[in-house]
Design a protein around this motif. Structure first.
Motif, PDB file in Angstrom:
ATOM      1  N   LEU A 188       0.959  -1.243   0.073  1.00  0.00           N
ATOM      2  CA  LEU A 188       0.030  -0.169   0.080  1.00  0.00           C
ATOM      3  C   LEU A 188       0.847   1.127  -0.074  1.00  0.00           C
ATOM      4  CD1 LEU A 188      -2.940  -0.675   2.563  1.00  0.00           C
ATOM      5  CD2 LEU A 188      -3.150  -0.486   0.275  1.00  0.00           C
ATOM      6  N   PRO A 189       0.607   2.246  -0.829  1.00  0.00           N
ATOM      7  CA  PRO A 189       1.304   3.404  -0.934  1.00  0.00           C
ATOM      8  C   PRO A 189       0.719   3.964   0.568  1.00  0.00           C
ATOM      9  CG  PRO A 189       0.123   3.276  -2.669  1.00  0.00           C
ATOM     10  CD  PRO A 189      -0.216   2.174  -1.994  1.00  0.00           C
ATOM     11  N   PRO A 190       1.610   5.270   0.961  1.00  0.00           N
ATOM     12  CA  PRO A 190       1.330   5.662   2.319  1.00  0.00           C
ATOM     13  C   PRO A 190      -0.058   6.541   2.226  1.00  0.00           C
ATOM     14  CG  PRO A 190       3.672   6.460   1.590  1.00  0.00           C
ATOM     15  CD  PRO A 190       3.029   5.482   0.426  1.00  0.00           C
ATOM     16  N   GLN A 191      -0.192   7.244   0.927  1.00  0.00           N
ATOM     17  CA  GLN A 191      -1.825   7.806   1.142  1.00  0.00           C
ATOM     18  C   GLN A 191      -2.884   7.037   0.766  1.00  0.00           C
ATOM     19  OE1 GLN A 191       0.757   7.517  -1.390  1.00  0.00           O
ATOM     20  NE2 GLN A 191      -0.357   7.662  -3.487  1.00  0.00           N
ATOM     21  N   HIS A 192      -2.588   5.583   0.527  1.00  0.00           N
ATOM     22  CA  HIS A 192      -3.682   4.736   0.517  1.00  0.00           C
ATOM     23  C   HIS A 192      -3.887   3.837   1.740  1.00  0.00           C
ATOM     24  CE1 HIS A 192      -5.249   5.717  -3.287  1.00  0.00           C
ATOM     25  NE2 HIS A 192      -4.136   5.811  -3.561  1.00  0.00           N
ATOM     26  N   GLY A 193      -3.378   4.045   2.850  1.00  0.00           N
ATOM     27  CA  GLY A 193      -3.647   3.561   3.909  1.00  0.00           C
ATOM     28  C   GLY A 193      -2.416   2.623   4.623  1.00  0.00           C
TER      29      GLY A 193
END
Length: 367
Positions: A188-193
């Motif tokens: 998961l990318p940071p902005q997606h949790g």
């Protein structure tokens, strides 16, 4: 914190003719939508998928992060990311849509994140089903709700809080409800949790709690801010309203031709113009998509892709062949599921939630 009448972040409705504020513009720069030309992809690339963060993106170290499962259970659990990754995994293609998608098109406008139509995306999410973990913890027979807490912390309408959402025990135990650690085959990318988020297929985005840290089983209905105050369908300020839950039907047209830089009006050449897009519903199966090339005066059926029965929560492609004469036109598209059709006229509510008003695309056809 305690809310006060002078607090700038209080909920309000824009005055007639009031433009988007600097506060709303700041939200729009942080929370980006999916460019509609990305409707061409079956699976939305992570950088094009819409993003909404209520507060800051928290700094979470995956190596030291732990998930706590407790509350009304017999055996509380503490799990690392590695513990979860060694459990049976599932990859599911699921559309997510922000509950506020379309808010900026309402009149009067609820002052908040000014979404137009782009707060959507479909990704392949990999994780493990939640139900076996709750079974392992031993849910109390008196349990009614499950509360999910993220690491993001902030103030909303004067109330300091962690982001928390509650689901009924029945929804939490659905086999498709997942704890996910990967998006499109990558962490998961940071902005997606990252490192872990909740995935509740068919529900609007507010249910998909990101940066998950705690899961608590409760014997009482959850009455936290994000359930009892936010994400409610109501018209009057004093109403309790109905909770926002499952995604209403929507169809979007991938913009044809080429755009004007400022207005995004489309230009095409006269003759055959293939129109394509995506449609979805989280509340019941789609039964059709229609297209209008005359501003909604008449409608014709589009060809709706059958979809993948193994991926019932993904969007579905549609197509329509338009023989375009020279002139100016307004293209519309609408989806229908088992429970109804997208409205042509907006159904207004104070928070600008679940607004699935039909899309309108102005097009100039050049001779």
């Amino acid at each position: 914190m305690t809310a006060t009448e002078s607090y700038r972040g209080m909920s309000r409705i824009a005055e007639p003719g009031e433009g988007v504020s600097l506060d709303e513009l700041a939200l729009a720069t942080r929370n980006h939508g999916m460019p509609l030309e990305a409707l061409r992809y079956d699976v939305t690339p992570p950088g094009l998928h819409y993003v909404l963060t209520h507060y800051d993106i928290p700094a979470v170290d995956p190596a030291t992060w732990r998930l706590q499962i407790g509350g009304a259970v017999d055996r509380p659990l503490t799990l690392s990311l590695d513990d979860l990754a060694h459990r049976p995994s599932v990859t599911s293609r699921v559309l997510l849509e922000c509950a506020g998608n379309g808010r900026a098109r309402l009149e009067p406008r609820p002052v908040s994140q000014p979404w137009l139509l782009e707060a959507v995306g479909t990704a392949e999410w990999t994780g493990t089903p939640l139900a076996p973990l709750l079974d392992e913890a031993g849910v109390s027979p008196d349990a009614v709700d499950v509360v999910f807490t993220g690491a993001d912390h902030g103030v909303e309408r004067g109330v300091e809080q962690d982001y928390q959402r509650g689901l009924s025990l029945g929804e939490a135990m659905r086999p498709e409800t997942l704890l996910v650690w990967a998006m499109n085959g990558a962490p998961l990318p940071p902005q997606h949790g990252a490192p872990l988020r909740l995935l509740v297929p068919g529900w609007y985005g507010m249910a998909q709690v990101k940066w998950l840290t705690r899961i608590e089983v409760s014997t009482q209905p959850f009455t936290g801010f994000q359930n009892a105050t936010a994400y409610r369908l109501k018209v009057g300020a004093g109403e309790a309203g109905e909770p926002v839950t499952r995604i209403r039907p929507r169809s979007l047209l991938a913009p044809p031709g080429w755009p004007d830089f400022m207005t995004r009006e489309r230009f095409v050449r006269a003759g055959p113009v293939p129109l394509t897009g995506r449609a979805w519903s989280g509340r019941s199966p789609l039964v059709g998509v229609e297209v209008s090339t005359d501003g909604g005066a008449t409608w014709e059926a589009a060809a709706l892709d059958a979809g993948d029965p193994a991926q019932p929560f993904a969007w579905r492609a549609w197509s329509y062949e338009w023989v375009a004469p020279p002139g100016r036109f307004e293209l519309l598209t609408r989806a229908t599921d088992d429970l109804g059709t997208q409205p042509v006229d907006a159904e207004w509510n104070r928070q600008g939630m679940a607004n699935n008003l039909v899309q309108r695309v102005p097009v100039t056809v050049l001779g």
